[in-house]
Design an enzyme around this catalytic site. Sequence first.
Site, mmCIF file in Angstrom:
data_model
loop_
_atom_site.group_PDB
_atom_site.id
_atom_site.type_symbol
_atom_site.label_atom_id
_atom_site.label_comp_id
_atom_site.label_asym_id
_atom_site.label_seq_id
_atom_site.Cartn_x
_atom_site.Cartn_y
_atom_site.Cartn_z
ATOM 1 N N HIS A 1 0.782 -1.141 0.067
ATOM 2 C CA HIS A 1 0.068 -0.082 -0.043
ATOM 3 C C HIS A 1 0.862 1.295 -0.176
ATOM 4 O O HIS A 1 0.285 2.317 0.189
ATOM 5 C CB HIS A 1 -0.930 0.023 1.316
ATOM 6 C CG HIS A 1 -2.069 -0.943 1.125
ATOM 7 N ND1 HIS A 1 -2.619 -1.361 0.171
ATOM 8 C CD2 HIS A 1 -2.448 -1.824 2.040
ATOM 9 C CE1 HIS A 1 -3.570 -2.082 0.376
ATOM 10 N NE2 HIS A 1 -3.327 -2.510 1.721
ATOM 11 N N HIS B 1 7.667 -7.993 3.545
ATOM 12 C CA HIS B 1 6.255 -7.932 3.501
ATOM 13 C C HIS B 1 5.572 -8.892 2.809
ATOM 14 O O HIS B 1 5.757 -8.570 1.327
ATOM 15 C CB HIS B 1 6.048 -6.259 3.060
ATOM 16 C CG HIS B 1 4.647 -5.965 3.503
ATOM 17 N ND1 HIS B 1 4.345 -5.483 4.596
ATOM 18 C CD2 HIS B 1 3.339 -5.669 2.754
ATOM 19 C CE1 HIS B 1 3.025 -4.929 4.724
ATOM 20 N NE2 HIS B 1 2.411 -5.235 3.696
#
Length: 255
Positions: A68, A148
């Site tokens: 994001h 991530h």
Amino acid sequence: MNLLFLGDVVGDMGCDILEKKMYSLKQKYKIDLVVVNGENSATGNGLTRYSYQRLVSVGADVITTGNHCFKRKEALPLYDENDTLLRPANFPKGVPGHGYTTLDLGYCQIAVVNLMGTTYMEPLDNPFFCIDSVLDEIDARNIMVDIHSEATSEKKAMGFYLDGRVTAVIGTHTHVQTADEMILPKGTAYITDAGMTGPELSVLGVKSELAIEKIKYHAPVKFEESENPCFINGVVIDFDENSGKANKIIRIIER
């Protein structure tokens, strides 16, 4: 030295609890350096200038991100303006920002690297080849890696791949803290996911009834941040700054 790594901070409430608890956390664990994953720190996820400034103000020395990182257009300039705000290193060339930073503390240097997995996620550059290139560029014994990633297997594989080459490999993204913290055979601290900092009674920080509706009916739903009390998930890593080897990793949950 002691490094505090905090899992994905979710929205205003995640920032709120850090404002209340960060000082006591640093005192309790004798923290020398704080790394925070901030890719969900804005309301509705992503990162904004406001949420970035809140994380810095509570004491984050380095802020990592993930899938994001570029969701909010207003945040794009931040990645070039601030060396300590990272986006995954395996994003294509030409995007704003950088995937790692090195902090010079005088008596030692500490590098923080941000990677993103590709299993069940965006088709970025291969993170294994990427980290090889990054490590060739880094001149520091102490190296912390935020991977991530959606797949636990990919994070686990990265941990073993980097064992003995970096100080710590810390997984993020799934918002659910795993109970597999360990020191790998060659001295690298590892955990599959550090968890999240945000509303505990929620689905990854979202109001549970909205997440259920989305999953049950597969219809468009506007997610809203849960208003339930928050908790802090993360790890404290004790490492020898002269050798870059980890001595201990402690999983923390603070309510």
